[in-house]
Design an enzyme around this catalytic site. Sequence first.
Site, mmCIF file in Angstrom:
data_model
loop_
_atom_site.group_PDB
_atom_site.id
_atom_site.type_symbol
_atom_site.label_atom_id
_atom_site.label_comp_id
_atom_site.label_asym_id
_atom_site.label_seq_id
_atom_site.Cartn_x
_atom_site.Cartn_y
_atom_site.Cartn_z
ATOM 1 N N ASP A 46 35.526 58.915 62.459
ATOM 2 C CA ASP A 46 36.916 58.490 62.595
ATOM 3 C C ASP A 46 37.726 59.453 63.461
ATOM 4 O OD1 ASP A 46 36.160 56.527 60.949
ATOM 5 O OD2 ASP A 46 37.462 57.064 59.261
ATOM 6 N N ASP A 50 40.142 58.568 66.543
ATOM 7 C CA ASP A 50 41.560 58.933 66.564
ATOM 8 C C ASP A 50 41.895 59.743 67.822
ATOM 9 O OD1 ASP A 50 41.777 57.700 64.158
ATOM 10 O OD2 ASP A 50 41.738 59.545 62.966
ATOM 11 N N LYS A 128 33.311 33.611 49.085
ATOM 12 C CA LYS A 128 34.658 33.037 49.140
ATOM 13 C C LYS A 128 35.635 34.186 48.917
ATOM 14 C CE LYS A 128 37.483 29.209 47.572
ATOM 15 N NZ LYS A 128 38.707 29.925 47.236
ATOM 16 N N ARG A 149 48.066 29.715 56.329
ATOM 17 C CA ARG A 149 47.650 28.362 55.992
ATOM 18 C C ARG A 149 48.835 27.508 55.538
ATOM 19 N NH1 ARG A 149 45.850 25.759 51.304
ATOM 20 N NH2 ARG A 149 44.372 24.097 51.724
ATOM 21 N N GLU A 186 39.995 34.708 56.639
ATOM 22 C CA GLU A 186 40.753 35.237 55.508
ATOM 23 C C GLU A 186 41.191 36.669 55.811
ATOM 24 O OE1 GLU A 186 40.815 32.859 53.222
ATOM 25 O OE2 GLU A 186 41.440 33.788 51.335
ATOM 26 N N CYS A 419 49.495 59.061 11.821
ATOM 27 C CA CYS A 419 48.200 58.462 12.143
ATOM 28 C C CYS A 419 47.912 57.315 11.178
ATOM 29 C CB CYS A 419 47.105 59.520 12.051
ATOM 30 S SG CYS A 419 45.453 58.821 12.190
ATOM 31 N N CYS A 422 44.884 58.413 8.753
ATOM 32 C CA CYS A 422 44.902 59.497 7.767
ATOM 33 C C CYS A 422 46.314 59.945 7.404
ATOM 34 C CB CYS A 422 44.093 60.693 8.267
ATOM 35 S SG CYS A 422 44.865 61.562 9.642
HETATM 36 S S1 IVH Z 1 36.093 27.060 54.401
HETATM 37 C C1 IVH Z 1 36.758 23.047 55.586
HETATM 38 N N1 IVH Z 1 35.054 29.375 53.812
HETATM 39 O O1 IVH Z 1 39.354 29.131 50.328
HETATM 40 C C2 IVH Z 1 36.603 24.289 54.846
HETATM 41 N N2 IVH Z 1 37.216 28.889 52.965
HETATM 42 O O2 IVH Z 1 40.116 26.018 49.561
HETATM 43 C C3 IVH Z 1 37.828 25.087 54.796
HETATM 44 N N3 IVH Z 1 38.223 30.707 51.670
HETATM 45 O O3 IVH Z 1 42.382 29.119 51.249
HETATM 46 C C4 IVH Z 1 37.689 26.397 54.194
HETATM 47 N N4 IVH Z 1 36.556 32.127 51.874
HETATM 48 O O4 IVH Z 1 41.044 30.478 53.022
HETATM 49 C C5 IVH Z 1 36.112 28.568 53.666
HETATM 50 N N5 IVH Z 1 34.007 31.406 53.401
HETATM 51 C C6 IVH Z 1 35.059 30.602 53.257
HETATM 52 C C7 IVH Z 1 36.203 30.991 52.528
HETATM 53 C C8 IVH Z 1 37.269 30.083 52.399
HETATM 54 C C9 IVH Z 1 37.768 31.925 51.372
HETATM 55 C C10 IVH Z 1 39.538 30.171 51.238
HETATM 56 C C11 IVH Z 1 40.318 29.533 52.346
HETATM 57 C C12 IVH Z 1 41.205 28.533 51.650
HETATM 58 C C13 IVH Z 1 40.392 28.186 50.436
HETATM 59 C C14 IVH Z 1 39.770 26.824 50.596
#
Ligand code: IVH
Length: 681
Positions: A46, A50, A128, A149, A186, A419, A422
């Site tokens: 790092d 920097d 996810k 979104r 994300e 306590c 006790c």
């Molecule tokens: S796919 C058509 N892949 O989950 C498919 N979504 O209900 C659209 N999310 O808020 C989403 N990880 O941001 C997809 N690997 C992933 C994901 C993902 C997180 C979130 C997404 C959205 C929600 C979908």
Amino acid sequence: MLAAVAEDPMAKPDTTEIAGRIERLRREIDEHNYRYFVLDDPAVPDAEYDRLVGELEKLEAAHPQLVTPDSPTQRVGAKPAAGFETVAHDIPMLSLGNAFSAEEVREFDRRIRDVLDREENCYVAEPKLDGVAISLRYEDGRLAAGVTRGDGRTGEEVTSNVRTIRSVPLKLRGPGIPGRLEVRGEIFMTRSGFAALNRRLEKAGQKTFVNPRNAASGSLRQLDPGLTADRPLRFFCYGAATSDGLPDTHMAILERLKEMGIPVSPEVRRLTGVDALLEYHADILSRRDGLDYDIDGVVYKLDDLDQQREMGFVSRAPRWAIAHKFPAQEELTTLREIQVQVGRTGALTPVARLEPVFVGGVTVTNATLHNIDEIRRKDVREGDQVIVRRAGDVIPEVVRALHERRRKELPEWNMPAECPECGSRVVREADQAAHRCTGGLVCPAQRKRALEHFASRNAMDIEGLGTRLIDQLVQADLVASPADLYRLDAETLAGLERMAEKSASNLVAAIAASREVPLGRLLFALGIPEVGEVSANQLARHFGSLEGLARATSEELEAVPDIGPIMAGKIHAFFREPHNRAVVEDLQAVGVQWQAPEDAGGGDDRLAGNTYVLTGSLSSMPRSEAKAALEARGAKVTGSVSKKTTAVIAGDDPGSKLEKARELGVEVLDETGLAELLGED
Ligand code: IVH
């Protein structure tokens, strides 16, 4: 020549040369970002990164006409004038259907096989991520807009904030970049970044965030991009809005996006058949707590885009993808009552008694509230609706109370003055978070917990002597001090509730077998304040006898490696206390015998200063033995891998510790390596 430019930008009037240096620096910095965030394979420390950024900043400050918007120094720009603008997504951001069981996943797969008339489907499985969904638009390879979104159709334009996130490339790499590209993914905060941020906010007396997702969302929606830039946000992409100019399978698209410099989770896999999906789910779930970011499940997507089109959509979710959720780690329930538990050292811990709730895969009825400061800070009261969190093997805790749901004023809860076990006075030392019972071993609760510790696996290791039995023995006045255990007979034990004759005689045998014990274990078993297993073993090696240790002055104690003045003081005080000496003498009287380590008295120190981590199963000896053998040679053995770890010793089926070691570049040894370390080759 160039070094001189770097040191003193003003001294070099030749701007073409400087422009060249600036260009090279930008390319180099972009390359490091790519290696760090996309390839997960940083090339330089790092500090070097920097330094490069520092040099570029200096050159640009001296030659402002050479600054371009996609320079890595230009991540923080002007504030949006008035809040964020709401903009429509050209292509809506969809949601996903959920599956909570293997059966639901099989059903999802079956439906697709039926529609496509195929034996087996090819999927891409992804974590996810639990963050904030974002759509990033690139025009001619340059980041043009970042939009949240929102409700899927319209979102907020947060471009100037997104630009501050270092893992979001400002400019895409390589040839063949489509003129317009909209990537989706994300934005999230790492757990370590979240913890550090909350510490910082707390210190500054500001409001902390309840979890990394809220922190990510709050940070992304700061009106001052300078503030967002200060927050440890990351980005992983999981797809593109359209496949224009991209390959025709999802996996190939992700790979192509990665080539362009867009980070994709390293956990993404292409898998065939539903069983492979379920295995993936189980694997990631088992590693969930070891990841540095929150995930709430995995997502399966049909790989082939033609097949995706054939499957189509139901309302706003694709029929070609599904989220397979993990058990929630946070749930809402009612706090019935706050009770206090008295620990081995007399510390009083407030515990929330809850309306039973299924969270983190188990039913939870109790959760810790830590101490009174925590209760005040969170303003938790009996009768509140609370959010309970249980992550992995961690003790469930009350995250917060939903104050807005209080229907009537609830009284504040206070620590008892006496306590509950006790009746002794409860005190709180000035600099301590905990309240303590002053009853010492007169307090049955302290006595019970001390006995429990004495019998525990890493102490005297008395099998079958658990919490319930100890509670019974103390309650029935059969046992008051550790030595009393060795005076128990099978007949007396068999008289206890729910104790069969066979178990009674087994227990007597187990207690008797613990009479011969290595000195280090006995020292640990005594429960000397601050003395853990490692220090106990170190003390045993250094002094070689209990008498020697008991006689030692604080200075002599401090001479032992890793024993500081606080611990030395506590050990010294422990052996000055007559009732502690009586406990030791009593143990001797009932025939407990301790053996000094072979190399006691300053023997083998070959591995002193080294720290090892053991993972997986060893064929030559149990891990506990390997640990003791390493410690006997002066090494430290810890449970988690860090940059300070000397080496990780990996047996069969090593866990995530091995991966961590590789990530950090820590040396990995096998059993032969271990034997060599121990001098047994
Ligand atoms: S796919 C058509 N892949 O989950 C498919 N979504 O209900 C659209 N999310 O808020 C989403 N990880 O941001 C997809 N690997 C992933 C994901 C993902 C997180 C979130 C997404 C959205 C929600 C979908």
